[in-house]
Enzyme design. Structure first.
Site, PDB file in Angstrom:
ATOM      1  N   GLU A 498      52.332 -11.895-119.241  1.00 12.58           N
ATOM      2  CA  GLU A 498      53.712 -12.353-118.470  1.00 12.58           C
ATOM      3  C   GLU A 498      54.712 -12.428-119.681  1.00 12.58           C
ATOM      4  O   GLU A 498      54.404 -12.908-120.760  1.00 12.58           O
ATOM      5  CB  GLU A 498      53.585 -13.660-118.034  1.00 12.58           C
ATOM      6  CG  GLU A 498      52.791 -13.785-116.430  1.00 12.58           C
ATOM      7  CD  GLU A 498      52.440 -15.140-116.240  1.00 12.58           C
ATOM      8  OE1 GLU A 498      52.713 -16.216-116.882  1.00 12.58           O
ATOM      9  OE2 GLU A 498      51.720 -15.441-115.309  1.00 12.58           O
ATOM     10  N   LYS A 500      57.233 -14.258-121.762  1.00 14.34           N
ATOM     11  CA  LYS A 500      57.410 -15.746-122.109  1.00 14.34           C
ATOM     12  C   LYS A 500      59.016 -15.984-122.468  1.00 14.34           C
ATOM     13  O   LYS A 500      59.486 -15.567-123.333  1.00 14.34           O
ATOM     14  CB  LYS A 500      56.787 -16.036-123.619  1.00 14.34           C
ATOM     15  CG  LYS A 500      56.606 -17.371-124.067  1.00 14.34           C
ATOM     16  CD  LYS A 500      56.069 -17.500-125.433  1.00 14.34           C
ATOM     17  CE  LYS A 500      55.984 -19.025-125.753  1.00 14.34           C
ATOM     18  NZ  LYS A 500      56.969 -19.619-125.586  1.00 14.34           N
ATOM     19  N   ARG A 505      60.112 -25.723-120.241  1.00 13.90           N
ATOM     20  CA  ARG A 505      59.029 -25.804-119.233  1.00 13.90           C
ATOM     21  C   ARG A 505      59.365 -26.844-117.977  1.00 13.90           C
ATOM     22  O   ARG A 505      59.998 -27.663-118.514  1.00 13.90           O
ATOM     23  CB  ARG A 505      58.013 -26.359-120.183  1.00 13.90           C
ATOM     24  CG  ARG A 505      56.571 -26.208-119.139  1.00 13.90           C
ATOM     25  CD  ARG A 505      55.799 -24.913-119.018  1.00 13.90           C
ATOM     26  NE  ARG A 505      54.674 -24.895-118.504  1.00 13.90           N
ATOM     27  CZ  ARG A 505      53.510 -24.739-119.151  1.00 13.90           C
ATOM     28  NH1 ARG A 505      53.491 -24.730-120.657  1.00 13.90           N
ATOM     29  NH2 ARG A 505      52.642 -24.712-118.505  1.00 13.90           N
ATOM     30  N   ARG A 539      57.665 -30.416-120.118  1.00 12.52           N
ATOM     31  CA  ARG A 539      56.229 -30.164-120.431  1.00 12.52           C
ATOM     32  C   ARG A 539      55.672 -31.407-121.154  1.00 12.52           C
ATOM     33  O   ARG A 539      54.483 -31.512-121.158  1.00 12.52           O
ATOM     34  CB  ARG A 539      56.358 -29.286-121.940  1.00 12.52           C
ATOM     35  CG  ARG A 539      55.274 -28.874-122.740  1.00 12.52           C
ATOM     36  CD  ARG A 539      55.720 -28.533-124.136  1.00 12.52           C
ATOM     37  NE  ARG A 539      54.860 -28.997-125.327  1.00 12.52           N
ATOM     38  CZ  ARG A 539      53.983 -28.001-125.962  1.00 12.52           C
ATOM     39  NH1 ARG A 539      54.383 -26.840-125.929  1.00 12.52           N
ATOM     40  NH2 ARG A 539      53.177 -28.463-126.870  1.00 12.52           N
ATOM     41  N   GLU A 571      59.583 -21.921-116.034  1.00 12.32           N
ATOM     42  CA  GLU A 571      60.584 -22.130-117.020  1.00 12.32           C
ATOM     43  C   GLU A 571      62.081 -21.941-116.613  1.00 12.32           C
ATOM     44  O   GLU A 571      62.295 -20.965-116.029  1.00 12.32           O
ATOM     45  CB  GLU A 571      60.342 -20.796-118.026  1.00 12.32           C
ATOM     46  CG  GLU A 571      60.656 -20.931-119.422  1.00 12.32           C
ATOM     47  CD  GLU A 571      59.883 -21.858-120.384  1.00 12.32           C
ATOM     48  OE1 GLU A 571      59.051 -22.295-120.214  1.00 12.32           O
ATOM     49  OE2 GLU A 571      60.546 -22.020-121.514  1.00 12.32           O
ATOM     50  N   ARG A 689      40.259 -26.872-120.887  1.00 14.34           N
ATOM     51  CA  ARG A 689      40.788 -26.474-122.504  1.00 14.34           C
ATOM     52  C   ARG A 689      42.241 -26.225-122.459  1.00 14.34           C
ATOM     53  O   ARG A 689      42.609 -25.293-121.554  1.00 14.34           O
ATOM     54  CB  ARG A 689      40.390 -24.807-122.623  1.00 14.34           C
ATOM     55  CG  ARG A 689      39.774 -24.778-124.107  1.00 14.34           C
ATOM     56  CD  ARG A 689      39.309 -23.072-124.348  1.00 14.34           C
ATOM     57  NE  ARG A 689      37.720 -23.165-124.058  1.00 14.34           N
ATOM     58  CZ  ARG A 689      37.216 -22.011-124.268  1.00 14.34           C
ATOM     59  NH1 ARG A 689      38.115 -20.988-124.690  1.00 14.34           N
ATOM     60  NH2 ARG A 689      35.908 -21.901-124.289  1.00 14.34           N
ATOM     61  N   LYS A 695      49.697 -16.887-126.732  1.00  6.83           N
ATOM     62  CA  LYS A 695      50.799 -16.305-126.670  1.00  6.83           C
ATOM     63  C   LYS A 695      50.987 -15.282-127.772  1.00  6.83           C
ATOM     64  O   LYS A 695      50.539 -15.407-128.934  1.00  6.83           O
ATOM     65  CB  LYS A 695      51.834 -17.310-126.746  1.00  6.83           C
ATOM     66  CG  LYS A 695      51.543 -18.304-127.804  1.00  6.83           C
ATOM     67  CD  LYS A 695      52.618 -19.391-127.969  1.00  6.83           C
ATOM     68  CE  LYS A 695      52.225 -20.645-128.818  1.00  6.83           C
ATOM     69  NZ  LYS A 695      53.335 -21.638-128.693  1.00  6.83           N
TER      70      LYS A 695
END
Length: 876
Positions: A498, A500, A505, A539, A571, A689, A695
């Site tokens: 995807e 970024k 966020r 975030r 975002e 996790r 990224k």
DNA sequence: CCTGTCTGCCC
DNA sequence: ATTCTGC
DNA sequence: GCAGAATGGGCAGACAGG
């Protein structure tokens, strides 16, 4: 050597031929034989040769020191292809997890490691116990059974001694998943041994009495003294058990103080205290001048220790009551809550109150404060109060560890209540998993701890559940050094890429009006209007609803029929409504944050959604990403300039990923996010996790992205583990026109400890009294470095972006009268790559080149706008 | 009321 | 944010 | 590989002080 132009192009930005560059990262891709490489390789390895035969390359191609992807540094270049080829059979680190080519060398490395430290370790435990005990004696002076003390002190070390080798072996292989049970066993052992002493490190207080703050500080001190995580965990857990046993109602404030928080993040409680106010408060409490405090801080590198050291200088009229955990928490909360005129003085007097009451057992006895060179200052209350205020306890213990320790403490406590034996490692692990999962869905101890005390830890999932109104912990991503690394890590699995987006966020919560009654929890945190309940969280779980009223007002336009409630992961990106394109992050940051009225919003925002976490009454976090995404696309609809789905492509073909990375950059994005689609690891479960995504950014890739060669002009004294070396440095670009050095950024990351030492040594002889007249730098007092240097060292520095800065001066004259308004250029995310001993300061990157880089970046962004729509819905 | 400093929070 | 380090 | 601790630029908002 290729000629000047092509080089500069490559350097300056995200230009077409950079594709070639990326190609190099896959090795043997055909362009490995590009000529520039060899040249530079030569240049580095043999300066002489360059001087004679390569004079041109250096001066022509690199007049400004700007790095281009082609003009890459020799090591990267020279070894590039071989590195990639080697990867499959050599020790290229981490990426091997899923390949079975690697295990052999890996094991060997580990075995080698374990054999050498073991002998070294053995003597050290013997030394440490005597070191520790004095500190303890101080605090425990009221009623210390000394024998017990040293015993409990020793145990952890004893455990290490007795079966040191065994344990070491376990520890070393900890990373290997299959050895996990062994780790648990070890942990059990540590904890059991600690416990076997029969006494907690701090003697029991009267059951039901408030938890003494000194008890917590004693635990903190023990934790601070070791770096062994299992030992840290054991100390933490034991203390929590003691609290549970004696004063369970204080568990919440205890945990909060341990994780350096006053309340859950979304509650929006801020201390409003920073370094300046703390120093003022310490000065006033101890009757020392601000200057002295500052000097101390420079030398000691820890305000907590500064406070501890100067404690006790003032004779106390009467002995204050000992601090309690609850009392400290309340005191701090009070400090946080004062505001308005005169609030700073009130805050300071709040701190003074706490500090004067600190260490009442040891203070005022004629002692001149504590010896801060011993045991890192010991369990001083003043030290930990100050560190709390700074927001950094620096114990080697933080949220994640406390969470696990809490789980262990509770299980043990619950077992003890029922007279059952200590829970098995399996049960411990189970409890940890439960608590982690619950916490990641509802990151609030205010909710969890009471529920846990009432219903027991294993019933938590029934009581504390993901629901609109409370932000959940977001999934995070790990940086990736090459696309091959991505392929390695996700080998054999289906994954998706995807864009970024470069924004903020946003976790968007919504409950439709008709369904409000179904979510009682939501009414507390969500904003209510006629369209339902809604909120946006950052975030870090801060409530951003006040910042984005426009988004919340329009959100009903995105949903299709029958959507009743949801939590979206998105975002928000600044949006140019005229050109219909994404704007840079810096633009977004200029938005107002409070009391935003829809009418006067200057920076419009478009929401790019990429995940769905809760939908129509059900958490969907355990579904696979493929399913979540399908649901997302089925139930929501894009609205131009308001709400879009993040651009994505499902491919595992290297070239396509590469192309997509290029395109994302052209579309003003930062790069790609790569996520697994189907496996069990594709669930949205940060508890399992938290960095399950990858990224990929251009500037992560070695030899790709912008790097500059900059001159070190100044430095800042380091703190914490960087005390006694410089912690950060002031860098500048060179302006040949007027022979000045113009500051461009500070830098403080990318250095290994060894390099920091080395730099400290190298730079100390270069210290000068004051900045040279030919240094162009901010005159604001707070911007001044602690020391200035002769311009000599040149460092290669990597950056993600260039920005116009109110503080730095590089190329400022080039932006006079423009939109920038005389601002200089600075760097976003600067990090140290390596020293350029081969360069003189006047060969550093020029300010002209810096300006050029900045303009190029802008041009690329604009170009993207023009192209928009053409490949908007390009299929990958 | 204006300006500079400090803080918290985005990345 | 990025990066390094001990476990 | 995780968790923690060093460190970056730069914005708005809150206060202090002139």
């Amino acid at each position: 050597m290729s000629e000047d132009k092509s080089r500069k192009q490559a350097t300056l930005g995200y230009v077409p031929d950079s594709q070639l560059t990326i190609g190099r990262f896959f090795g043997g891709n055909g362009n490995a034989q590009q000529s520039p490489k060899k040249q530079t390789t030569l240049a580095f390895g043999a300066k002489r040769q360059r001087a004679s035969s390569g004079a041109d390359p250096e001066s022509a191609a690199e007049p400004s020191g700007v790095k281009s992807e082609n003009d890459d540094t020799p090591d990267a270049n020279g070894t590039e292809s071989s590195k990639n080829l080697k990867r499959e059979n050599a020790d290229e680190v981490e990426e091997s997890d899923e390949s079975d080519v690697q295990p052999v060398p890996k094991r060997r490395r580990k075995a080698a490691k374990s054999s050498s430290p073991t002998p070294q370790k053995t003597p050290s435990p013997k030394k440490s116990p005597p070191k520790k005990s004095p500190a303890k004696a101080k605090v425990q002076s009221p009623s210390p059974p000394p024998a017990v003390k040293s015993e409990s002190e020793d145990v952890s070390d004893e455990a290490k001694n007795q079966d040191g080798e065994e344990e070491d072996a376990d520890m070393v292989s900890e990373a290997e998943e299959d050895v996990k049970p062994a780790v648990k066993k070890t942990m059990e052992k540590v904890q059991a041994t600690l416990k076997a002493s029969g006494k907690d490190p701090y003697p029991d207080w009267k059951a039901g009495d408030p938890v003494p703050y000194a008890a917590m500080c004693t635990t903190f001190s023990l934790i601070e003294m070791t770096s062994k995580r299992l030992v840290i965990m054991a100390h933490c857990s034991l203390f929590l058990q003691q609290v549970l046993r004696l004063t369970p109602k204080d568990l919440l404030p205890t945990v909060q103080l341990m994780i350096n928080k006053l309340a859950a993040d979304y509650a929006g409680i801020e201390l409003g205290i920073g370094e300046s106010l703390i120093m003022k408060a310490i000065g006033e409490t101890t009757g020392r001048s601000l200057g002295v405090i500052k000097t101390d801080q420079h030398e000691i590198g820890d305000l907590g220790l500064v406070a501890a050291k100067s404690r006790g200088n003032q004779p106390t009229m009467f002995k204050p009551k000992p601090l309690t955990v609850r009392g400290v928490h309340e005191g701090l909360l009070g400090i946080a809550q004062v505001q308005g005129h005169g609030s700073q003085d009130k805050k300071i007097s709040g701190i003074k109150k706490l500090l004067s009451a600190a260490d009442s057992a040891t203070a005022g006895k004629g002692s001149k404060g504590i010896d801060i060179t011993k045991d890192k200052g010991g369990p001083s209350e003043a030290k930990f109060i100050v560190r709390f205020l700074e927001g950094k306890l620096r114990l080697g213990l933080a949220e994640k560890t406390v969470l696990v320790a809490l789980a262990q403490a509770i299980v043990s406590h619950e077992a003890a209540l029922e007279d059952k034996p200590t829970p098995s490692p399996e049960r411990m692990a189970e409890a940890e998993a439960v608590l982690k999962s619950v916490y990641s869905q509802l990151p609030s101890y205010e909710e969890i701890i009471p529920a846990m005390l009432e219903h027991g830890i294993f019933n938590l999932p029934d009581v504390c559940r993901l629901s609109p109104g409370i932000p959940l912990k977001p999934m995070l991503a790990n940086p990736t050094k090459s696309i091959t690394e991505v392929l390695d890590r996700f080998e054999g699995k289906e994954f998706t890429c995807e864009y970024k987006y470069d924004g903020e966020r946003a976790q968007i919560h919504f409950v439709a009006p008709d369904s409000i009654r179904k979510y009682p929890a939501a009414t507390a945190t969500l904003q209510k209007d006629k369209k339902g309940l809604s909120a946006i969280f950052s975030r870090n779980s801060e409530n951003l609803s006040k910042k984005y009223p426009d988004v919340l007002a329009k959100l009903d336009g995105w949903i299709k029929e029958g959507v009743d409630s949801f939590v979206l992961d998105c975002e928000t990106v600044a949006w140019d409504t005229v050109n219909k394109k994404v704007l840079p992050f810096q633009q977004l940051m200029t938005r107002k944050r409070k009391d935003v009225k829809e009418e006067d919003i200057k920076v419009k925002v478009c929401v790019f959604a990429f995940d769905l976490l809760f939908f129509n009454g059900e958490p969907v976090v355990k579904k696979s990403l493929r399913e979540r995404r399908q649901l997302l696309h089925e139930c929501f609809q894009p609205v131009e300039g308001e709400f879009q789905f993040a651009q994505f492509g499902n491919t595992n073909v290297l070239d396509e990923i590469q192309t997509m990375l290029e395109d994302s950059v052209k579309a003003s994005c930062e790069g790609l996010m790569v996520k697994m689609l189907d496996t069990d690891q594709s669930g949205y479960e940060p508890s399992k996790r938290s960095r399950n995504w990858l990224k990929v950014k251009k500037d992560y890739l070695a030899g790709v992205g912008d790097s500059l060669d900059l001159v070190v002009l100044g430095a800042y004294y380091g703190r914490g583990k960087r005390t006694s070396v410089y912690g950060a440095f002031l860098l500048a670009a060179y302006s040949p026109n007027n022979d000045t050095y113009e500051t461009i950024c500070n830098i403080g990351t990318g250095f290994s400890e060894a390099v920091l030492e080395e730099m400290h040594k190298a730079l100390t002889p270069l210290i000068i009294d004051r900045p040279k007249p030919f240094y162009a730098h901010s005159s604001v007092p707070k911007d001044q470095p602690d020391v200035w240097f002769e311009p000599r060292l040149v460092w290669e520095v990597k950056t993600a972006d260039l920005t116009l800065s109110p503080r730095y001066k590089a190329a400022a004259d080039e932006f006079e009268g423009t939109t920038g308004g005389g601002k200089g250029v600075s760097l976003r995310f600067p990090r140290y790559i390596k020293s350029r001993d081969d360069k003189n300061p006047d060969q550093a990157t020029t300010t002209r080149a810096v300006a050029e880089m900045y303009r190029k970046q802008e041009a690329v962004a604009k170009e993207a706008a023009g192209k928009r729509g053409v490949d908007d819905d390009f299929e990958y």
